[in-house]
Design an enzyme around this catalytic site. Structure first.
Site, PDB file in Angstrom:
ATOM      1  N   ASP B 222       0.827  -1.196   0.000  1.00 39.71           N
ATOM      2  CA  ASP B 222       0.000   0.000   0.000  1.00 39.71           C
ATOM      3  C   ASP B 222       0.872   1.260   0.000  1.00 39.71           C
ATOM      4  O   ASP B 222       0.453   2.319  -0.425  1.00 39.71           O
ATOM      5  CB  ASP B 222      -0.910  -0.022   1.237  1.00 39.71           C
ATOM      6  CG  ASP B 222      -1.897   1.130   1.240  1.00 39.71           C
ATOM      7  OD1 ASP B 222      -2.423   1.436   0.165  1.00 39.71           O
ATOM      8  OD2 ASP B 222      -2.114   1.709   2.308  1.00 39.71           O
ATOM      9  N   LYS B 226       9.016  -0.904  -3.572  1.00 39.61           N
ATOM     10  CA  LYS B 226      10.242  -1.538  -3.069  1.00 39.61           C
ATOM     11  C   LYS B 226      10.121  -1.666  -1.559  1.00 39.61           C
ATOM     12  O   LYS B 226      10.324  -0.717  -0.824  1.00 39.61           O
ATOM     13  CB  LYS B 226      11.438  -0.649  -3.421  1.00 39.61           C
ATOM     14  CG  LYS B 226      12.788  -1.281  -3.182  1.00 39.61           C
ATOM     15  CD  LYS B 226      13.872  -0.320  -3.602  1.00 39.61           C
ATOM     16  CE  LYS B 226      15.226  -0.774  -3.092  1.00 39.61           C
ATOM     17  NZ  LYS B 226      16.217   0.291  -3.224  1.00 39.61           N
TER      18      LYS B 226
END
Lengths: 346, 346
Positions: B222, B226
């Site tokens: 969310d 990364k």
């Protein structure tokens, strides 16, 4: 390329850093299609400005602005009139205030002008009032009202821009509470750690956080008009010398401050010197705030502002950052100038 | 009066609150010379829009927008096509995505259009990409690049506007570190208080802070691409059922989290799940931050962003506020729409 004429009052401290930022940002601003054209620079005694004939196009050159910065850095108290050269510019001495108003009037009727006051003096208010009251074209009037909206708060913190955002979204601001004096923020957080009030004030003075006479900070007059002073009337300037205040007056206040801190602590609170604005009142003074709020947890000279609104209801929107420093303040002033760009034509 | 056409995708949660804010702010915006003209509203299944003939002037009426809000509040999962009346408007069902692109294309070439995506769905990305890629007049191109700059961060916190101010002043941002997930902020501050990880996650779920499957939050997806997940691969969706994860998987993670918290504490730090952006890297994951920093002191679901720059050097600029809540987020979206007003002509 859009040209923004700027007249700078005050070229020590913040003013000097502002000139340096303007020079550093030349290529950045060029990328944004902007050029800041410095038409004049004042200190307390003199004004250096482009000549009347060139007012619409000329500017103090970058090498000359650099020379002013160097001069004011090495001789902070020397007047600008002691400079060795004045480039292509004119120096005004006794009549400098009149000349500022005249330049503002001329440019206000044509290109517009940003007048920046970076002095710590109240004497410039008269000049600013005359500049703002100039009965010129609508251009400068809208400029004026915008400029008055956008004044600097909290050494450049994005307070006004955040407030504008909140208001634009239809949110309703219920209350703002802020610690907006870096000096008093430092004093209040250090006394909370158990140090005597008098020792902390002397420490703040030796660190250069206070005005030469720390009562200028402790009176709260730096924050607003409706204020609670941190010392009683009888210790005021005029009634007691600075030496007596620091030596014998200040320690008399220790016990009272310590008692107030203890009483607050029993309620889970700490003392902060804050400005509170609600829709019906505005005040400045010592206030108990919850120990674990952003204000209560603040340390050192950081400025902290809490905004309570319909959306930020239980927990406030918090904006916090360095509350002092010429460099930071100058960056904030420059951001304010750039914010005015829509009022100037290309 | 300047008219800003708006097409809204998503009218549950944030989208519904946005419609309500638009209605509430009618007179406020009128004072500012603005009128938001809602030309269409979508949900996952359908689009209700003004008819093609009226696209340049008509809008969904305020009583009809109120009716949509009422309908979506009482039947959140029912499609718009179940509404009893459609005012003067047209309802599109299977072809609704095509119609959104068509409307954006038509208005992009004339008045301009704000397309607002208040869905939590990734399916709208295809539509948005097509809208942004529309090869129309310069007007919509500048509109587009501006819109992409101004996206919402931190549930409406004034982050982008503050960053723009910093950059305009020539300050150099070195690093930003933020806790921008209200859910993970809550989890990390609660486990720091000594509660088991598994208990806190279940508590967050029961308080409605997490998605139905809390792994959607714990994976960090969310927040960014990364990322460091808070659970191992083998407990991922598809490999383990939600029931097994909550029942037996989650408690296996308690010990590891507890050990990391203890190790951080020995260094005067606490753990926070943060996003870090420097000029050379961007990452999301668990990070030790000083216990007495703004991030370290944050509690509950507040979002916190620290910005370090040349000016905000030792102590960062901090922006902190509610990290969740449809009402707050909708207010931020509305502020973003109002920010675009300069791109529309009167």
């Amino acid at each position: 390329m859009k040209s923004i004429p700027v007249l700078l009052m005050g070229c020590g401290g913040v003013g000097r850093d502002l000139l340096q930022h303007i020079l550093t940002c030349r290529s950045l601003h060029a990328q944004q299609g902007l050029a800041l054209r410095v038409v004049g620079v004042c200190d307390a005694k003199s004004l250096i400005a482009v000549s009347d004939d060139d007012l619409l196009i000329a500017q103090l050159t970058d090498p000359f602005l650099k020379e002013i910065c160097r001069f004011k850095a090495s001789s902070p108290s020397a007047p600008l009139s002691d400079l060795k050269t004045f480039d292509e510019c004119v120096i005004y001495t006794t009549e400098s205030a009149e000349k500022v108003v005249e330049i503002a009037s001329n440019l206000g009727r044509s290109t517009g002008l940003v007048v920046v006051d970076c002095t710590a003096s109240a004497e410039t208010i008269g000049i600013l009032t005359r500049v703002v009251d100039l009965d010129t074209i609508p251009h400068i009037q809208s400029f004026t009202s915008f400029a008055l909206d956008s004044y600097l708060v909290g050494a450049g913190l994005p307070v006004i821009t955040s407030l504008n955002r909140i208001l634009a979204s239809g949110d309703y601001v219920r209350c703002m509470i802020g610690s907006l004096s870096g000096t008093l923020g430092y004093v209040m957080s250090e006394v909370a750690d158990g140090k005597p009030f008098s020792a902390v004030v002397k420490e703040a003075k030796s660190l250069g956080y206070t005005e030469p006479d720390p009562r200028d900070d402790l009176s709260g007059m730096d924050v607003a008009r409706k204020v609670e002073s941190l010392y009683p009337d009888k210790m005021g300037p005029g009634k007691m010398s600075l030496e007596d205040f620091l030596g014998s007056g200040l320690p008399l206040l220790d016990e009272d401050v310590e008692e107030r801190i203890k009483a607050a602590s029993l309620r889970g609170n700490v003392l902060r010197y804050v400005c509170i604005i609600t829709d019906s009142s505005c005040g400045v003074g010592i206030q108990e705030v919850p120990k674990d709020s952003a204000l209560g947890r603040s340390k050192g000279s950081d400025n902290v502002l809490e905004i309570y609104s319909r959306c930020y209801n239980k927990l406030p929107l918090v904006i916090q950052g360095a509350g002092a420093g010429n460099d930071t303040t100058a960056a904030g002033v420059l951001a304010d100038i750039i914010d005015l760009q829509d009022l100037f034509s290309s």
